[in-house]
Design a protein around this motif. Structure first.
Motif, PDB file in Angstrom:
ATOM      1  N   LEU A  64     -18.063  38.778  21.395  1.00  0.00           N
ATOM      2  CA  LEU A  64     -18.881  37.724  20.802  1.00  0.00           C
ATOM      3  C   LEU A  64     -18.445  37.548  19.353  1.00  0.00           C
ATOM      4  O   LEU A  64     -18.358  38.531  18.606  1.00  0.00           O
ATOM      5  CB  LEU A  64     -20.357  38.100  20.887  1.00  0.00           C
ATOM      6  CG  LEU A  64     -21.453  37.180  20.324  1.00  0.00           C
ATOM      7  CD1 LEU A  64     -21.567  37.252  18.816  1.00  0.00           C
ATOM      8  CD2 LEU A  64     -21.239  35.736  20.759  1.00  0.00           C
ATOM      9  N   THR A  65     -18.167  36.313  18.962  1.00  0.00           N
ATOM     10  CA  THR A  65     -17.708  36.041  17.602  1.00  0.00           C
ATOM     11  C   THR A  65     -18.594  35.001  16.938  1.00  0.00           C
ATOM     12  O   THR A  65     -18.868  33.945  17.523  1.00  0.00           O
ATOM     13  CB  THR A  65     -16.251  35.531  17.599  1.00  0.00           C
ATOM     14  OG1 THR A  65     -15.418  36.482  18.260  1.00  0.00           O
ATOM     15  CG2 THR A  65     -15.746  35.341  16.169  1.00  0.00           C
ATOM     16  N   ILE A  66     -19.043  35.305  15.735  1.00  0.00           N
ATOM     17  CA  ILE A  66     -19.803  34.385  14.890  1.00  0.00           C
ATOM     18  C   ILE A  66     -18.873  33.901  13.782  1.00  0.00           C
ATOM     19  O   ILE A  66     -18.245  34.708  13.105  1.00  0.00           O
ATOM     20  CB  ILE A  66     -21.016  35.079  14.240  1.00  0.00           C
ATOM     21  CG1 ILE A  66     -21.885  35.776  15.295  1.00  0.00           C
ATOM     22  CG2 ILE A  66     -21.824  34.090  13.403  1.00  0.00           C
ATOM     23  CD1 ILE A  66     -22.620  34.848  16.202  1.00  0.00           C
ATOM     24  N   GLY A 114     -21.473  22.730   6.191  1.00  0.00           N
ATOM     25  CA  GLY A 114     -20.650  23.612   7.007  1.00  0.00           C
ATOM     26  C   GLY A 114     -21.085  23.594   8.457  1.00  0.00           C
ATOM     27  O   GLY A 114     -21.974  22.846   8.862  1.00  0.00           O
ATOM     28  N   TYR A 115     -20.447  24.442   9.265  1.00  0.00           N
ATOM     29  CA  TYR A 115     -20.813  24.525  10.678  1.00  0.00           C
ATOM     30  C   TYR A 115     -20.823  25.986  11.115  1.00  0.00           C
ATOM     31  O   TYR A 115     -20.200  26.853  10.493  1.00  0.00           O
ATOM     32  CB  TYR A 115     -19.856  23.722  11.553  1.00  0.00           C
ATOM     33  CG  TYR A 115     -18.457  24.289  11.655  1.00  0.00           C
ATOM     34  CD1 TYR A 115     -18.143  25.277  12.591  1.00  0.00           C
ATOM     35  CD2 TYR A 115     -17.434  23.840  10.817  1.00  0.00           C
ATOM     36  CE1 TYR A 115     -16.879  25.807  12.685  1.00  0.00           C
ATOM     37  CE2 TYR A 115     -16.158  24.363  10.903  1.00  0.00           C
ATOM     38  CZ  TYR A 115     -15.886  25.339  11.840  1.00  0.00           C
ATOM     39  OH  TYR A 115     -14.624  25.870  11.924  1.00  0.00           O
ATOM     40  N   LEU A 116     -21.557  26.243  12.178  1.00  0.00           N
ATOM     41  CA  LEU A 116     -21.655  27.569  12.774  1.00  0.00           C
ATOM     42  C   LEU A 116     -21.091  27.502  14.186  1.00  0.00           C
ATOM     43  O   LEU A 116     -21.509  26.672  14.991  1.00  0.00           O
ATOM     44  CB  LEU A 116     -23.113  28.025  12.813  1.00  0.00           C
ATOM     45  CG  LEU A 116     -23.392  29.351  13.539  1.00  0.00           C
ATOM     46  CD1 LEU A 116     -22.811  30.517  12.767  1.00  0.00           C
ATOM     47  CD2 LEU A 116     -24.907  29.543  13.733  1.00  0.00           C
ATOM     48  N   ALA A 117     -20.132  28.374  14.474  1.00  0.00           N
ATOM     49  CA  ALA A 117     -19.537  28.451  15.810  1.00  0.00           C
ATOM     50  C   ALA A 117     -19.850  29.815  16.413  1.00  0.00           C
ATOM     51  O   ALA A 117     -19.657  30.844  15.769  1.00  0.00           O
ATOM     52  CB  ALA A 117     -18.032  28.237  15.740  1.00  0.00           C
ATOM     53  N   ILE A 118     -20.339  29.813  17.649  1.00  0.00           N
ATOM     54  CA  ILE A 118     -20.630  31.045  18.379  1.00  0.00           C
ATOM     55  C   ILE A 118     -19.786  31.035  19.644  1.00  0.00           C
ATOM     56  O   ILE A 118     -19.874  30.107  20.456  1.00  0.00           O
ATOM     57  CB  ILE A 118     -22.122  31.152  18.720  1.00  0.00           C
ATOM     58  CG1 ILE A 118     -22.950  31.183  17.423  1.00  0.00           C
ATOM     59  CG2 ILE A 118     -22.401  32.396  19.557  1.00  0.00           C
ATOM     60  CD1 ILE A 118     -24.444  31.249  17.646  1.00  0.00           C
ATOM     61  N   THR A 119     -18.941  32.060  19.802  1.00  0.00           N
ATOM     62  CA  THR A 119     -17.971  32.091  20.897  1.00  0.00           C
ATOM     63  C   THR A 119     -18.149  33.341  21.743  1.00  0.00           C
ATOM     64  O   THR A 119     -18.193  34.453  21.217  1.00  0.00           O
ATOM     65  CB  THR A 119     -16.531  32.065  20.341  1.00  0.00           C
ATOM     66  OG1 THR A 119     -16.378  30.966  19.443  1.00  0.00           O
ATOM     67  CG2 THR A 119     -15.522  31.934  21.472  1.00  0.00           C
ATOM     68  N   PHE A 120     -18.253  33.146  23.055  1.00  0.00           N
ATOM     69  CA  PHE A 120     -18.309  34.247  24.014  1.00  0.00           C
ATOM     70  C   PHE A 120     -16.980  34.291  24.761  1.00  0.00           C
ATOM     71  O   PHE A 120     -16.585  33.310  25.403  1.00  0.00           O
ATOM     72  CB  PHE A 120     -19.441  34.035  25.026  1.00  0.00           C
ATOM     73  CG  PHE A 120     -20.822  34.140  24.436  1.00  0.00           C
ATOM     74  CD1 PHE A 120     -21.507  35.346  24.462  1.00  0.00           C
ATOM     75  CD2 PHE A 120     -21.442  33.039  23.873  1.00  0.00           C
ATOM     76  CE1 PHE A 120     -22.789  35.442  23.923  1.00  0.00           C
ATOM     77  CE2 PHE A 120     -22.719  33.127  23.338  1.00  0.00           C
ATOM     78  CZ  PHE A 120     -23.385  34.338  23.364  1.00  0.00           C
ATOM     79  N   ASP A 121     -16.290  35.417  24.682  1.00  0.00           N
ATOM     80  CA  ASP A 121     -15.048  35.625  25.430  1.00  0.00           C
ATOM     81  C   ASP A 121     -15.329  36.600  26.566  1.00  0.00           C
ATOM     82  O   ASP A 121     -15.721  37.755  26.320  1.00  0.00           O
ATOM     83  CB  ASP A 121     -13.954  36.185  24.512  1.00  0.00           C
ATOM     84  CG  ASP A 121     -13.436  35.150  23.541  1.00  0.00           C
ATOM     85  OD1 ASP A 121     -12.826  34.182  24.002  1.00  0.00           O
ATOM     86  OD2 ASP A 121     -13.656  35.297  22.321  1.00  0.00           O
ATOM     87  N   GLN A 122     -15.108  36.141  27.800  1.00  0.00           N
ATOM     88  CA  GLN A 122     -15.348  36.979  28.964  1.00  0.00           C
ATOM     89  C   GLN A 122     -14.128  37.853  29.245  1.00  0.00           C
ATOM     90  O   GLN A 122     -12.997  37.369  29.226  1.00  0.00           O
ATOM     91  CB  GLN A 122     -15.664  36.106  30.183  1.00  0.00           C
ATOM     92  CG  GLN A 122     -16.821  35.144  29.986  1.00  0.00           C
ATOM     93  CD  GLN A 122     -18.139  35.846  29.745  1.00  0.00           C
ATOM     94  OE1 GLN A 122     -18.383  36.927  30.280  1.00  0.00           O
ATOM     95  NE2 GLN A 122     -19.002  35.251  28.943  1.00  0.00           N
ATOM     96  N   GLU A 127     -12.447  33.631  30.514  1.00  0.00           N
ATOM     97  CA  GLU A 127     -13.027  32.355  30.105  1.00  0.00           C
ATOM     98  C   GLU A 127     -13.660  32.468  28.723  1.00  0.00           C
ATOM     99  O   GLU A 127     -14.109  33.538  28.319  1.00  0.00           O
ATOM    100  CB  GLU A 127     -14.075  31.894  31.121  1.00  0.00           C
ATOM    101  CG  GLU A 127     -13.494  31.577  32.489  1.00  0.00           C
ATOM    102  CD  GLU A 127     -14.580  31.162  33.466  1.00  0.00           C
ATOM    103  OE1 GLU A 127     -15.589  31.886  33.566  1.00  0.00           O
ATOM    104  OE2 GLU A 127     -14.425  30.122  34.118  1.00  0.00           O
ATOM    105  N   ARG A 128     -13.701  31.344  28.027  1.00  0.00           N
ATOM    106  CA  ARG A 128     -14.281  31.297  26.685  1.00  0.00           C
ATOM    107  C   ARG A 128     -15.332  30.192  26.638  1.00  0.00           C
ATOM    108  O   ARG A 128     -15.094  29.071  27.074  1.00  0.00           O
ATOM    109  CB  ARG A 128     -13.196  31.043  25.639  1.00  0.00           C
ATOM    110  CG  ARG A 128     -13.743  30.705  24.259  1.00  0.00           C
ATOM    111  CD  ARG A 128     -12.642  30.598  23.235  1.00  0.00           C
ATOM    112  NE  ARG A 128     -12.090  31.916  22.897  1.00  0.00           N
ATOM    113  CZ  ARG A 128     -11.251  32.115  21.894  1.00  0.00           C
ATOM    114  NH1 ARG A 128     -10.846  31.110  21.149  1.00  0.00           N
ATOM    115  NH2 ARG A 128     -10.801  33.317  21.643  1.00  0.00           N
ATOM    116  N   TYR A 129     -16.501  30.541  26.099  1.00  0.00           N
ATOM    117  CA  TYR A 129     -17.576  29.577  25.918  1.00  0.00           C
ATOM    118  C   TYR A 129     -17.895  29.496  24.422  1.00  0.00           C
ATOM    119  O   TYR A 129     -18.107  30.516  23.774  1.00  0.00           O
ATOM    120  CB  TYR A 129     -18.821  30.005  26.695  1.00  0.00           C
ATOM    121  CG  TYR A 129     -18.576  30.218  28.168  1.00  0.00           C
ATOM    122  CD1 TYR A 129     -18.632  29.153  29.070  1.00  0.00           C
ATOM    123  CD2 TYR A 129     -18.273  31.482  28.670  1.00  0.00           C
ATOM    124  CE1 TYR A 129     -18.400  29.350  30.421  1.00  0.00           C
ATOM    125  CE2 TYR A 129     -18.041  31.686  30.018  1.00  0.00           C
ATOM    126  CZ  TYR A 129     -18.111  30.612  30.891  1.00  0.00           C
ATOM    127  OH  TYR A 129     -17.871  30.809  32.222  1.00  0.00           O
TER     128      TYR A 129
END
Length: 294
Positions: A64-66, A114-122, A127-129
C-alpha cells in the motif's frame, strides 16, 4: 505492543474497524531525516494512514502506497508505504517556502493545490488499484476520507492523532471505521441510500474518540475499542498485526542496477574520487560504489 494494528468488527452494525498505534517505529523513521516539527507531524500522519490501510491487505506480499504531491507548495512530495508490516516514508520540501509558512501551517499552506494518491499493489495477481483525490480538508485524514467517498464509495470515518512528549519522543495513532458493503448484483449499494441508521450510530460513537486516546501509548488498543463500543452486543477482535520500520534498499540490487550503465555513464555519475554515491530517500543512507570495481 507499541507498534501494531488491531482489526475488529461489530456484526450487529455491519461495521468494521482498525486501530493503529506507532511509537518506536515512528521514532526510527523521523530520526533518519530531522524534519522541522510540522513536517515530522505530517509524515507521522501519513505513516499511520499507510498502516491503517496497508494492514487490511489480505495478501501477505501486497503493498500500500500513500503519495501526496503538488507543484507549488512547501511540501513537493510526501510518500509512505506499507508492506508485510513494515513502514517507511519521506518527504521533500522547499526550505525557503517553509521559512515563510505560518508557525502551525494548515494542509493547504503546506501543499497548496495538490492531490492524494492511494495505491494498492496485489502480490499474487500483480494487479494495481489506484485512487486519486484532491488534497482537501484540514488534515491528511480528511483528505483520505474524500478518497473513500469518491473511490471506494464506502461510508467511512478516519481519525489520526500525533503527539510528542516532554522528552521529544513521538507517538501516533489512528482509527478507521467503515460500513460493510452489502453486495453489487441485484442489491442496492449502501452509499446511494438516504439513511442507514446502523452506520450513523457507529459513526457517532467513533467521533467521540479523542486525540489523546489515539496517541496515548499507555492505553491498550483493545481497551480503546471497548471504551468506544462497549454498549454493542458483540465486538469481534482480530489478532494484532505487528508493525515496524523497514526499508527495502538492497546494496546488492543497487550495485546490479548501476552496473547496467555504460562506462561513460559511470564516469559522469562518479565524483572526483571515482565513487558513485546512491542515496536512499527513505532511510537517508548513502551507498558508495567505486567505479573501478564495476
Amino acid at each position: 505492543m507499541a507498534d501494531s494494528a488491531l482489526g475488529f468488527s461489530i456484526p450487529g452494525r455491519n461495521a468494521r474497524g482498525r486501530v493503529v498505534r506507532i511509537g518506536p517505529a515512528l521514532e526510527e523513521v523521523l530520526e533518519a531525516h530531522a524534519y522541522p516539527e510540522p513536517l515530522a507531524h505530517l509524515l507521522a500522519e501519513a505513516l499511520v494512514l499507510a498502516a491503517l490501510l496497508g494492514s487490511t491487505l489480505k495478501e501477505a506480499g501486497g503493498q500500500l502506497t500513500i503519495q501526496a504531491q503538488t507543484k507549488n507548495g512547501v511540501v513537493e512530495l510526501l510518500v509512505a508505504d506499507y508492506k508485510r508490516g513494515e513502514l517507511r516514508g519521506y518527504l521533500r520540501h522547499d526550505a525557503d517556502r517553509f521559512a515563510e509558512a505560518p508557525a502551525d501551517p494548515s494542509l493547504f499552506a503546506l501543499f497548496g493545490q495538490g492531490y492524494l494518491a492511494i495505491t494498492f499493489d496485489q502480490a499474487i495477481t500483480g494487479e494495481r488499484y489506484q485512487g486519486i483525490v484532491p488534497l482537501e480538508g484540514g488534515s491528511l485524514a480528511e483528505a483520505a476520507e474524500h478518497y473513500f467517498v469518491q473511490s471506494e464509495q464506502i461510508p467511512s470515518l478516519l481519525r489520526i492523532a500525533v503527539a510528542q512528549d516532554d522528552a521529544g519522543r513521538w507517538t501516533a495513532g489512528g482509527i478507521l471505521l467503515q460500513h460493510l458493503p452489502e453486495g453489487e448484483e441485484g442489491r442496492e449499494r449502501i452509499h446511494v441510500r438516504l439513511d442507514h441508521p446502523e452506520w450513523e450510530d457507529v459513526r457517532m460513537l467513533g467521533e467521540t474518540v479523542t486525540e489523546e486516546e489515539l496517541a496515548n501509548p499507555d492505553l491498550e488498543m483493545d481497551a480503546l475499542i471497548w471504551r468506544l463500543f462497549h454498549d454493542e452486543g458483540e465486538i469481534r477482535v482480530l489478532p494484532q498485526t505487528p508493525l515496524g520500520k523497514g526499508c527495502r534498499c538492497d546494496p546488492v540490487h543497487i550495485r546490479q542496477v548501476v552496473g547496467q550503465f555504460s562506462a561513460e555513464e559511470h564516469s559522469e555519475m562518479a565524483d572526483s574520487d571515482g565513487i558513485i554515491r546512491v542515496n536512499c530517500e527513505f532511510c537517508a543512507k548513502s551507498f558508495p560504489i567505486e567505479v573501478s570495481d564495476l
